[in-house]
Every structure is written in structure tokens, then in C-alpha cells.
Design an enzyme around this catalytic site. Structure first.
Site, PDB file in Angstrom:
ATOM      1  N   LYS A   2       0.904  -1.249   0.003  1.00 20.65           N
ATOM      2  CA  LYS A   2       0.036   0.150   0.057  1.00 20.65           C
ATOM      3  C   LYS A   2       1.082   1.191  -0.122  1.00 20.65           C
ATOM      4  O   LYS A   2       1.698   1.314   0.611  1.00 20.65           O
ATOM      5  CB  LYS A   2      -0.886  -0.140   1.135  1.00 20.65           C
TER       6      LYS A   2
ATOM      7  N   GLU B 266     -19.722  -4.740  10.442  1.00 20.96           N
ATOM      8  CA  GLU B 266     -20.533  -3.997  11.257  1.00 20.96           C
ATOM      9  C   GLU B 266     -21.903  -4.999  12.019  1.00 20.96           C
ATOM     10  O   GLU B 266     -22.225  -4.653  13.137  1.00 20.96           O
ATOM     11  CB  GLU B 266     -21.220  -2.898  10.220  1.00 20.96           C
TER      12      GLU B 266
ATOM     13  N   ARG C  73     -25.568  -1.164   7.474  1.00 24.17           N
ATOM     14  CA  ARG C  73     -25.269  -2.593   7.115  1.00 24.17           C
ATOM     15  C   ARG C  73     -25.773  -3.381   8.273  1.00 24.17           C
ATOM     16  O   ARG C  73     -26.237  -4.641   8.165  1.00 24.17           O
ATOM     17  CB  ARG C  73     -23.671  -2.984   7.217  1.00 24.17           C
TER      18      ARG C  73
END
Ligand SMILES: Cc1ncc(C[n+]2csc(CCOP(=O)(O)OP(=O)(O)O)c2C)c(N)n1
Ligand SMILES: CC(=O)[C@@H](O)[C@H](O)COP(=O)(O)O
Ligand SMILES: [Mg+2]
Length: 630
Positions: free
Chosen positions: A280, A364, A392
């Protein structure tokens, strides 16, 4: 002017380049990303990590005939650069410019819009099965990060793949990072594969063999890597158990290897997973050193990575500071995040109470259930989940928390307009989706000190509660040393304005960060000679019916103001209260219309959609008698 990138008008142009030219293209793309996102802000780290992967995918496959489905799609900037949007790249996440995520309406090459994690595998499987049913021959490729596999939906899809199609390519882009370090057993599992000596040796050999024999060797290596990986972890590879062929791990920055591997995978008549190891922030040292910060951020110095210090504390920081204070005196308080320690500022809470801090990954639904379980044992969970991401877990809030009247506190950061991320991230629906849930109270503070009071109130309340607060900073009201409880359902009269008979021309009921707009509206009306009352609503549930009635019965006009959609929002709750009290009064509701609001600067969007004091004044004025000239 870049030698190669500026000539890429479509993926067809990518296919014309030699390997050496593709390597140069990768360098130019990295430079373009670093310089461009430095101005616009955005997800620079994730995109620097997928430069070679995206180039190789566009070199081997043919979008828009073939379908690319990216998870979250915050890492789709390279894809946008290669699909005819290079000339507009400096508009990304800017008003009227390119969206920061894939968007079906933006390009045919964007097969599926996203912004929330965990969607790619399911959507890609749907496309693959639809293709099979239609007798199509296009390829469907899902690209998902390692943290996307901490999301349950990804595994719901994996559970279905092998039974439903023979042709699906899944690219696992493994950089070992979510926004923070990736968490949980799946992260450990991927790490074990990636750091196994067998792989490292294979990788070095692969580079050597490619150079010597070209593509044929890569195919051989891909298979050897697979055998080695299986040797490391045994046949019980998680993906093999789901009926997919696993290949890798391969170096996600080795263009020739990736190209040859994709050519090999393209020919497979079985669903496959390619495990690509990437870095990354690759190519930009500040992003490599601070991967959390450079996951997504505002404008930065492209040389040093320096960003402008934010002077005033954000609501997120106030939340974390207040929660730490509560936890200092109550050892049952625990904090839960779903992979957003940075965004929610719980990474400021963690050092104070490391054993009472939980990052459950991008999960979640699990976070809410986990909180519910803890609450049954007497703990007081504070679930810090953005308003948009809590969508969610709606069923878990209803069925598992509220129905059992468990005292879980939902701290919904980014409540209201989110800004540059656009419609997938605006928190504009939480009053509507929570107001109907029995037992639950819903609060929205007008300033930082009231946020602290509301958190204390939630802790004292013997049931579930939700507190929404906006992205960024508030009016800068300092916190009291000790928070004070607020009477549940009690609004705050900021300006009375009624005459002796109780009459007032305009009664403004404003909620949360819109109280500031309410103050502006009140001032403007008074300057035009009207009497005004201003009420800080505080609660979207329960509504302060007594206060609504007391003002509405003798008001000329009622105004409600909220940073939320009108449908089912705070204004709707006030209308329902008027109806229940048989009060008829003209009501002007200020809030967001029934449409998805595009990305943009909040002030500009509010002005465009009339969610301002000025727009409210224009709507109220015609309803008022001409003021008697002084
Ligand atoms: C449902 C949901 N929860 C949280 C987020 C916030 N979020 C955006 S990207 C991200 C991390 C993604 O990590 P990974 O899939 O590994 O991709 P990478 O950024 O490493 O390329 C998170 C948590 C989200 N977009 N959707
Ligand atoms: C892509 C994603 O979902 C997150 O990175 C999100 O963009 C964070 O939003 P904030 O910048 O408001 O924390
Ligand atoms: Mg990752």
C-alpha cells in the site's frame, strides 16, 4: 507531458505497449497519482498499491466487454486513468468531477458502483451467473483487498461460487492493511502464506525464470507457487475448501508475472483466486511509512507528504475524549469499531483502555451483535460506526439490541453530509431508519459539549441509544469538566420570542449541526421585524411533543431544519407530533430531498439544495404578514 499515459485513451492502447513500455507506464501512473491526489485529496495509498495489477488486468482482459468489479472501489483511480478519464483525473472527488469510487453512470468500464466494502464477490458472481445463463463468454474479475475478506458478505459469496459458476476470477489484493493494520484470523492466515520461505524462494526463482524463458515459465511458476502454498497450509486451503483453485501468492508488482498469470487464469474453466501481494502506498515513501494516514486523506505536499494541521478538534476527537473520560470512571464501558479506528478516532481511546477496545474488522453486523452479547453481561458497549456503515447492521440494531432493550450506544460519526466521498458515504438516512425502532432513543448534539452530555445521557439510559454527529469540526464549544445528563426527549429553548399571549410569528426547530443555521435564520427574520423562537431539538426520538405543542399552537409558521433527508427525518417526526396534537400550522421543512446527493463541498451542496438559512428565509417570508414598519 507523460510519454505513455497521456496517449492511453482506452484499454486498447494499453495492449499495444511492450513490457518495457508498460513498466514506464506504471512509473508515469504513480507520478500522476501522487501529484494529482496531492491537490484533490483521496485514497492515494490503496491506488499506488494496485498500479501493476490494474495495468496487467487491462492488458489481458477487455473491458467493458469483460467486467471488473472492485471492492469498495476506492482503489479504482488507476482503472479510471486507463479507461479514458486521464484528462479529467484532476477533477476526482471535486464538485462536478469524477467520483472517488466506481460509478456505473460515469463509465461503461465501471461495471458496478461501490463505496461500501464486501460487495465485489457477490456482485461479480451475479454477473458471472447471468453471463452463463445468457451464453456469454465475457470474463468477470473481482478485485478485493485483504480486509474485504474480514467482511461477512465476501464469505457468503464464496460459499456460493463453486456451485453457481465455472468461470470467475477473484484477485485478492493483499497488502496486509485495512485502513489500520488488518485484523483477525483471516489476516493472520494471509500473512502466514505471504511470509512462508517457500513462497519467497519461489518468487525469486520466478523473476529469474521469466527473464530467461518468458511466459511459459510464469505459468509453471504459478502452478508451483500454488503447490508450495498448499504444501505450506495443506490441501485445506480456505479457498480450495470453497471449491476455487488458489494461485499464489504472487508478487503484485511484477508486471510480466502478472500478465502471464492472468493469461493462464483466463483459460481456466474453474473459479480461481489469485493471491497477489502488494504494498500500500508503493512508490511514495510518506505513504509507505504512514499507511494509515495515506489510506485516504485531504491534499498533501507531494514532495514531503506533509498535510495542513487541523487546528480545532473534530467531533470524532471529542467523541474519543469523552468516551475515555466515561471509561475512566466506569470500567464496564467498552469501545467497538468496525475497521475504522482512525476515522472514528477510537485510536485515541485505545492507548488509555487497550483491553476495552475492539476492532472487529469490516464487520458491522458482527460488531453490533458482539456489542449486544457484551451488554447481556453488564458491559456498556459504545459502537462507533459511521451513520452510512451502520446501515449494514440495521437488523442487528432492531432484532438483537432494541428488541431485547440492551444498552448499546451507537455513535454515528459522519451523521449528515460527508462531502468528498459522495452518496455512498453521506450519513443522511439514520433518523429515518432508526426513528421507528422501539426502545431506542436518537440524539443529535448542537455542539461538542452537548455531544459529551449526550454520551453521558446514553450511558445512564437503560436501553439502546444512537447519537449522530457530523464529519469534521463543530462550533468549538469547550467541554465542561464533567458531563451533565439531559432529560430524555427534552428539547432546549434557545430563544423564546413569544409575546405575553404566547404567540410567535416563527418557531424554528433545528437539529444538531443545523442549529447554527437556525440561529442565522432567526437573526434574519428578526432583522425584518418578525418575532422568532429557536429550539434546539436534541432528540429525533422521542420528540419533545410538549415543546412542539407549546410553540406550534400559537405560531404563524413552524420551521424544521436537519442535515438529513426529509423523508422520515426530524421534520417528519415534528409533523407527526402536530398531527397527534391536532395542531394545524404551516410547516417549512429544511433538509435533503428524496435523491442521492453527489459528492462535493458541503457548503456548496447545501446552497445548491437549499439546506441553508437563506433558502429557508425565502420560503418562510411569503407565509408571514408584512411586518408593521417600525
Ligand atoms: C461497510 C464498510 N465499512 C467500512 C468501510 C471503510 N473502508 C473503506 S476502505 C477500508 C479498508 C479496505 O481494506 P482492503 O479491502 O484491504 O483494501 P486496501 O485499502 O488495503 O486496498 C475500509 C475499512 C467501508 N468502505 N465499507
Ligand atoms: C473508502 C472508505 O470508505 C473510507 O476510506 C472513507 O473514505 C473514510 O471516510 P472519512 O474520510 O470521512 O473518514
Ligand atoms: Mg488491504
Amino acid at each position: 507531458m507523460s510519454e505513455y499515459l497521456s496517449k492511453i485513451k482506452s484499454p486498447a492502447d494499453v495492449k499495444l505497449l511492450s513490457l518495457a513500455e508498460l513498466e514506464r507506464l506504471a512509473e508515469e501512473i504513480r507520478e500522476r497519482l501522487i501529484q494529482g491526489v496531492a491537490k484533490t485529496g483521496g485514497h492515494i495509498g490503496p491506488n499506488l498499491g494496485v498500479v501493476e495489477l490494474t495495468i496487467a488486468m487491462h492488458y489481458v482482459f477487455d473491458t467493458p466487454k469483460d467486467n471488473f468489479v472492485f471492492d469498495v472501489s476506492h482503489q479504482s483511480y488507476v482503472h479510471k486513468l486507463l479507461t479514458g478519464r486521464e484528462d479529467r483525473f484532476d477533477t476526482i472527488r471535486q464538485p462536478g468531477g469524477l467520483n472517488g469510487f466506481m460509478l456505473r453512470t460515469e463509465s461503461d468500464h465501471d461495471s458496478f458502483g461501490a463505496g461500501h466494502a464486501g460487495t465485489a464477490l457477490s456482485a461479480a458472481l451475479g454477473m458471472a451467473v447471468a453471463r452463463d445463463m445468457a451464453g456469454g463468454d465475457e470474463h468477470v474479475i473481482a478485485l478485493a483487498g485483504d480486509a474485504a475478506f474480514t467482511n461477512g458478505i465476501s464469505f457468503e459469496a464464496l460459499n456460493n461460487v463453486a456451485a453457481q459458476t465455472k468461470r470467475l476470477i477473484i484477485v485478492l489484493n493483499d497488502n496486509e492493511w485495512s485502513i489500520d493494520k488488518n485484523v483477525g484470523a483471516i489476516a493472520e492466515y494471509f500473512h502466514k502464506i505471504a511470509t512462508n520461505p517457500t513462497y519467497v524462494n519461489l518468487h525469486d526463482r520466478a523473476v529469474g525464470l521469466i527473464g530467461k524463458f518468458g511466459g511459459r515459465a510464469a505459468t509453471h511458476i504459478a502452478r508451483k507457487a500454488e503447490e508450495a502454498a498448499k504444501g505450506v497450509i495443506g490441501r485445506g486451503m480456505i479457498f480450495e475448501e470453497f471449491g476455487l483453485n488458489y494461485y499464489g501468492p504472487v508478487d503484485g508488482h511484477n508486471l510480466p508475472l502478472l500478465i502471464e498469470t492472468f493469461k493462464f487464469l483466463k483459460s481456466q474453466n474453474k473459479p480461481v483466486v489469485l493471491h497477489a501481494l502488494t504494498q500500500k502506498g508503493r512508490g511514495f515513501q510518506p505513504a509507505i511509512e504512514k499507511q494509515k494516514k495515506f489510506h485516504g486523506l485531504g491534499p498533501y505536499d507531494p514532495e514531503t507528504g506533509e498535510t495542513k494541521p487541523t487546528g480545532q478538534k473534530t467531533y470524532s476527537e471529542i467523541f474519543a475524549e469523552s468516551l475515555t473520560k466515561l471509561a475512566n470512571t466506569n470500567d464496564k464501558v467498552v469501545a467497538i469499531t468496525a475497521a475504522m479506528p482512525n476515522g472514528t478516532a477510537l485510536d485515541l481511546f485505545r492507548p488509555h483502555h487497550p483491553k476495552r477496545y475492539f476492532d472487529v474488522g469490516i464487520a458491522e453486523e458482527h460488531a453490533v451483535l458482539f456489542a449486544a452479547g457484551m451488554a447481556t453481561k453488564g458491559f456498556r458497549p459504545f459502537c462507533a460506526i459511521y451513520s452510512t456503515f451502520l446501515q449494514r447492521a440495521f437488523d442487528q440494531v432492531v432484532h438483537d439490541v432494541a428488541l431485547q432493550r440492551l444498552p448499546v450506544v451507537f455513535c454515528m460519526d459522519r451523521g449528515g453530509l460527508s462531502g468528498d466521498d459522495g452518496p455512498t458515504h453521506h450519513g443522511l438516512f439514520d433518523i429515518s431508519y432508526l426513528r421507528g425502532v422501539p426502545n431506542l432513543i436518537h440524539m443529535d448534539p448542537k455542539d461538542e459539549d452537548e455531544l459529551q452530555d449526550m454520551m453521558f445521557t446514553a450511558l445512564e439510559y437503560d436501553g439502546p441509544s444512537a447519537i449522530r454527529y457530523p464529519r469534521g469540526t463543530g462550533p468549538g464549544v469547550p467541554l465542561k469538566l464533567q458531563p451533565a445528563a439531559i432529560q430524555i426527549g427534552k428539547a432546549e429553548v434557545l430563544k423564546d420570542g413569544r409575546d405575553l399571549s404566547g404567540h410567535v410569528e416563527v418557531a424554528i426547530f433545528a437539529l444538531g449541526n443545523m442549529v447554527a443555521e437556525g440561529e442565522k435564520l432567526a437573526k434574519a427574520l428578526e432583522s425584518e421585524g418578525h418575532t422568532v423562537a429557536l429550539i434546539n431539538g436534541r432528540f429525533a426520538k422521542p420528540i419533545d411533543a410538549a415543546c412542539v405543542g407549546a410553540f406550534a399552537r400559537k405560531a404563524g409558521v413552524l420551521v424544521t431544519m436537519e442535515d438529513h433527508v426529509l423523508a422520515g427525518g426530524y421534520g417528519s417526526a415534528v409533523l407527526e407530533s402536530l398531527n397527534e396534537q391536532s395542531i394545524e400550522v404551516p410547516v417549512v421543512r429544511v433538509g435533503w430531498p428524496d435523491e442521492f446527493i453527489e459528492h462535493g463541498k458541503p457548503d456548496e451542496l447545501r446552497a445548491r439544495y437549499g439546506v441553508t438559512a437563506g433558502a429557508a428565509l425565502e420560503r418562510v417570508r411569503p407565509l408571514l404578514p408584512k411586518p408593521v414598519s417600525a
